[in-house]
Design a protein around this motif. Sequence first.
Motif: not given
Length: 396
Positions: A72-95
């Motif tokens: 569950y993360s921010a999406v373009p605009g002002t909303g939030y949504a549940s997304k899946s993908g390695t692009s969602m995993a990568t910010p975990h490692v960056a953080g």
Amino acid sequence: MRARRPIIDQLRGAGIATVAASGNDGYINAISAPACVASAISVGSTTKTDQISGFSNSAYFLDLLAPGASIYSAVPGTGYASKSGTSMATPHVAGAWAVIKSAQPAAGVDAILNSLKSTGLALTDVNDITTSRIQIDLAVDEISGRQASINTAVLPYARAVAISETATAFASIINSGDASAIACLIALPAGVPATLSYQTTNAANVLIGSPDTPVDIAPGATQGFVFGITPIHAMAATEIPLVFDCTNTAPAPSYPGLNTFILSAAATTPPDLLAIGATPSGDGVVHLPSSSGIGFFSTAAVNIGSAGAVTVSADDGGRGLPLTLQVCETTLAGEWIVCGNNLTRSVGADQAAYYTVFATGTGQPIAFDPANNRLFLRFAANGTTVGATNVAVTAP
């Protein structure tokens, strides 16, 4: 990709990590660009149940895994949504990288990557490739030189039950280290003909958490447990060196009487004496006033099993301490009834008995070593231990 590789190489050479998603094509032997650049930090995806996501690209050179399914993360605009993908995993490692750099600013790319790999949860994919799912707290502890260290205690020391009846007792795991002890559990050593179950308790010994679920223990904290051992066939009194272990520690050292557990099992319910020892000092240690002085401890024992003849004796666990020991049965008020090297009496079901053990020094000092220098009071029925307690002893 040729244009990106020298840039990623230069960044790594400057101590800056380029963290990139492995891609979402479900490959089992390839990852997408620019994650495939050798100097990049490639990241695949896992589910919230620590399964490797089916869409996540993998290869033998994939660096790390992180949660990437239903994030569950921010999406373009002002909303939030549940997304899946390695692009969602990568910010975990960056953080995670940023957290580790905050804790250890001088740590280089290789050191941080190695800490995330070595402390991560190892997961194996369908291609039999094993990659680490990051565990930030453990990586921070490792790179900062912090360690967890556990010691344990068990009470009561001995139980005697019928076959298939569960013998329960309490245990404590003490984390004396400066890092959290992760996923701590209790288990039986191999070869014990019994099953074990455990559950955490609060300070009032009330059950909390879920049965047979490992628990983290903060630095300096103590976690209580109730455990139950159920023998599957008859067994003579066996001193069980219970296994207390956490994923980031060595198992707790085993000391007879301190964190071991004596269990016996018979075809029918035997006497089963719950015994607790107390010392005048209140610290669980018999302090002889001199090397030839006299010290003592007292015991109350309640028979929660069947009635039977029980023999009571005292010993030093085979340590050969410079002491002589005598056992006296007493009343609840502490008045002597009878004394001797060992005493036998009939103990009824639900009946309590009271004893005092006198220890007389023979002129030599006894080192203060509570883990090893201990005095034991044992209850036996038909030659089998059906109860026991113990305390430490020292003499100047």
